[in-house]
Design a protein around this motif. Structure first.
Motif, PDB file in Angstrom:
ATOM      1  N   GLU A 287       0.830  -1.206   0.000  1.00 50.96           N
ATOM      2  CA  GLU A 287       0.000   0.000   0.000  1.00 50.96           C
ATOM      3  C   GLU A 287       0.864   1.256   0.000  1.00 50.96           C
ATOM      4  OE1 GLU A 287      -3.980  -1.710   2.283  1.00 50.96           O
ATOM      5  OE2 GLU A 287      -2.374  -0.778   3.443  1.00 50.96           O
ATOM      6  N   GLU A 288       1.923   1.264   0.801  1.00 49.01           N
ATOM      7  CA  GLU A 288       2.797   2.438   0.837  1.00 49.01           C
ATOM      8  C   GLU A 288       3.554   2.600  -0.475  1.00 49.01           C
ATOM      9  OE1 GLU A 288       6.281   4.504   3.578  1.00 49.01           O
ATOM     10  OE2 GLU A 288       6.083   2.322   3.596  1.00 49.01           O
ATOM     11  N   LEU A 289       4.032   1.490  -1.030  1.00 44.56           N
ATOM     12  CA  LEU A 289       4.752   1.552  -2.304  1.00 44.56           C
ATOM     13  C   LEU A 289       3.854   2.111  -3.403  1.00 44.56           C
ATOM     14  CD1 LEU A 289       6.592  -1.888  -2.090  1.00 44.56           C
ATOM     15  CD2 LEU A 289       7.716   0.350  -2.108  1.00 44.56           C
ATOM     16  N   LEU A 290       2.634   1.638  -3.458  1.00 47.35           N
ATOM     17  CA  LEU A 290       1.713   2.112  -4.488  1.00 47.35           C
ATOM     18  C   LEU A 290       1.323   3.573  -4.269  1.00 47.35           C
ATOM     19  CD1 LEU A 290      -0.636  -0.987  -4.984  1.00 47.35           C
ATOM     20  CD2 LEU A 290       1.401  -0.340  -6.278  1.00 47.35           C
ATOM     21  N   ASP A 291       1.219   3.973  -2.996  1.00 43.75           N
ATOM     22  CA  ASP A 291       0.928   5.384  -2.695  1.00 43.75           C
ATOM     23  C   ASP A 291       2.050   6.289  -3.204  1.00 43.75           C
ATOM     24  OD1 ASP A 291      -1.496   4.884  -1.516  1.00 43.75           O
ATOM     25  OD2 ASP A 291      -0.730   4.909   0.547  1.00 43.75           O
ATOM     26  N   LYS A 292       3.269   5.743  -3.266  1.00 44.19           N
ATOM     27  CA  LYS A 292       4.420   6.516  -3.753  1.00 44.19           C
ATOM     28  C   LYS A 292       4.634   6.288  -5.256  1.00 44.19           C
ATOM     29  CE  LYS A 292       5.576   8.206   0.298  1.00 44.19           C
ATOM     30  NZ  LYS A 292       6.749   7.724   1.036  1.00 44.19           N
ATOM     31  N   ASN A 293       3.608   5.730  -5.915  1.00 45.05           N
ATOM     32  CA  ASN A 293       3.596   5.580  -7.378  1.00 45.05           C
ATOM     33  C   ASN A 293       4.628   4.585  -7.907  1.00 45.05           C
ATOM     34  OD1 ASN A 293       1.500   7.527  -7.763  1.00 45.05           O
ATOM     35  ND2 ASN A 293       3.023   9.139  -7.433  1.00 45.05           N
ATOM     36  N   VAL A 294       4.928   3.568  -7.122  1.00 45.20           N
ATOM     37  CA  VAL A 294       5.746   2.485  -7.647  1.00 45.20           C
ATOM     38  C   VAL A 294       4.889   1.700  -8.648  1.00 45.20           C
ATOM     39  CG1 VAL A 294       6.923   0.325  -7.066  1.00 45.20           C
ATOM     40  CG2 VAL A 294       7.194   2.327  -5.602  1.00 45.20           C
ATOM     41  N   PRO A 295       5.349   1.528  -9.879  1.00 42.39           N
ATOM     42  CA  PRO A 295       4.474   0.960 -10.917  1.00 42.39           C
ATOM     43  C   PRO A 295       4.334  -0.554 -10.880  1.00 42.39           C
ATOM     44  CG  PRO A 295       6.615   1.467 -11.841  1.00 42.39           C
ATOM     45  CD  PRO A 295       6.640   1.969 -10.426  1.00 42.39           C
ATOM     46  N   SER A 296       5.177  -1.220 -10.097  1.00 42.45           N
ATOM     47  CA  SER A 296       5.176  -2.681 -10.134  1.00 42.45           C
ATOM     48  C   SER A 296       5.726  -3.222  -8.823  1.00 42.45           C
ATOM     49  CB  SER A 296       6.040  -3.170 -11.310  1.00 42.45           C
ATOM     50  OG  SER A 296       6.105  -4.576 -11.343  1.00 42.45           O
ATOM     51  N   VAL A 297       5.246  -4.403  -8.424  1.00 36.87           N
ATOM     52  CA  VAL A 297       5.736  -5.084  -7.225  1.00 36.87           C
ATOM     53  C   VAL A 297       6.001  -6.547  -7.587  1.00 36.87           C
ATOM     54  CG1 VAL A 297       5.269  -5.713  -4.833  1.00 36.87           C
ATOM     55  CG2 VAL A 297       4.373  -3.564  -5.742  1.00 36.87           C
ATOM     56  N   HIS A 298       7.131  -7.066  -7.117  1.00 39.49           N
ATOM     57  CA  HIS A 298       7.557  -8.427  -7.447  1.00 39.49           C
ATOM     58  C   HIS A 298       7.600  -9.252  -6.162  1.00 39.49           C
ATOM     59  CE1 HIS A 298       9.572 -11.384 -10.000  1.00 39.49           C
ATOM     60  NE2 HIS A 298      10.486 -11.548  -9.071  1.00 39.49           N
TER      61      HIS A 298
END
Length: 322
Positions: A287-298
């Motif tokens: 959730e925090e990564l996506l809030d900071k506009n990270v486009p992808s998670v592995h």
């Protein structure tokens, strides 16, 4: 389709996974069972690890004996399965350790014939076994050398100079990054400089080692951008599933587990409770990564789909197909 093309064309956040082939003599049904679950979340690509031979020590009636354990096979076959059965791009891992440059070239040619467009070029773990190099063969010493070999093939340059009209390959090249630095590097700055050499040599994207505190990723991202590393940097995550991982993960992967997470896991009474704690922690990370506009998670999931299902069902961001 290449990983970087997936990233550039995505309208929503992407999620990808990394699997490990079954042990020698294992059942492909174990992999199929996991794939049937995770492909419902429509990952654009799935990584498959690769393994070289290693040294193991076995306790026998005559004492402890040293034994060379053959590599874990299956990377090529599983990648072909992913692309043809599930119509998802496969990303096989290509290793420096345990393979000659000639073996690497042969493997890359087979991948090219299968229409596999992506590879992750990494050194691989030190297994304690140094494979003898046959006469007339050669080896890469570092992952940078491996990246350069793949780039050469993309430019139509193979190991045999005498080849005429050699067809260039067209691989998208990923490399590994260490948000807490590689354990052999003197410091993070030096480690990132080495990553930049691989990017400058032709690597298209970076995927990080697992981390359990997002501050490491954001700091790593900032430090990379400071020295003009512009390629995508995909954060790699792992869900804790057992108390034993509190010790095995830091020991094997040289990463830090935050006090708050470790204390929660230590207080848990069952593995199911640990898995719930791990999934909830990773959910907050995503959730925090996506809030900071990270486009992808592995996600590193090995051969266990249950914890990732728990996480993604919590998020409700990555919709399942029917």
């Amino acid at each position: 389709m290449k990983v970087i093309d997936h990233l550039e064309s995505a309208k929503d956040p992407l999620i990808s996974f990394e699997l490990i082939p079954p042990k020698r003599g294992g059942d492909i049904k174990d992999v199929l069972g996991v794939l049937d679950v995770i492909t419902k979340y429509k990952p654009p690509f799935i990584d498959i690890t690769s393994h070289s031979a290693e040294v193991i020590y076995e306790e026998t009636s005559e004492g402890i004996k040293k034994k060379i354990k053959r590599k874990r096979p299956g990377t090529l076959g599983i990648c072909a399965l992913i692309q043809n059965k599930y119509d998802i791009d496969a990303v096989p891992h290509i290793l420096v350790k345990g393979f000659t440059r000639e073996e690497t070239e042969d493997f890359m040619i087979e991948l090219n014939y299968l229409g596999i467009d992506n590879v992750l070029a990494i050194r691989g773990d030190d297994s304690g076994y140094e494979k003898p190099v046959p006469l007339g063969k050669s080896v890469n010493r570092h992952s940078l050398d491996l990246v350069k070999q793949i780039v050469d093939m993309n430019n139509g340059r193979y190991l045999e100079d005498s080849l005429l009209d050699a067809k260039p390959t067209n691989f998208c090249i990923g490399v590994g990054g260490y948000s807490e630095k590689h354990f052999e590097a003197p410091n993070l700055k030096a480690d990132i400089k080495f990553v930049k050499e691989k990017v400058d040599a032709g690597a298209d994207y970076i995927v990080t080692q697992m981390f359990f505190d997002n501050k490491f990723y954001f700091n790593y991202l900032n430090e990379c951008r400071k020295i003009d590393i512009k390629v995508p940097i995909i954060p790699g995550l792992k869900i804790l599933t057992s108390k034993a991982q509190l010790h095995s993960i830091p020991r094997n992967f040289h990463v830090t587990i935050p006090d708050a997470l470790a204390e929660e896991v230590e207080a848990a009474k069952t593995n199911d409770e640990v898995m719930n704690i791990g999934a909830e922690w990773a959910t907050k990370q995503v959730e925090e990564l996506l809030d900071k506009n990270v486009p992808s998670v592995h996600f590193y999931i090995m051969l266990n789909s249950k914890p990732i299902t728990m996480l993604l069902d919590r998020l409700k961001l990555f919709k399942k197909s029917a």
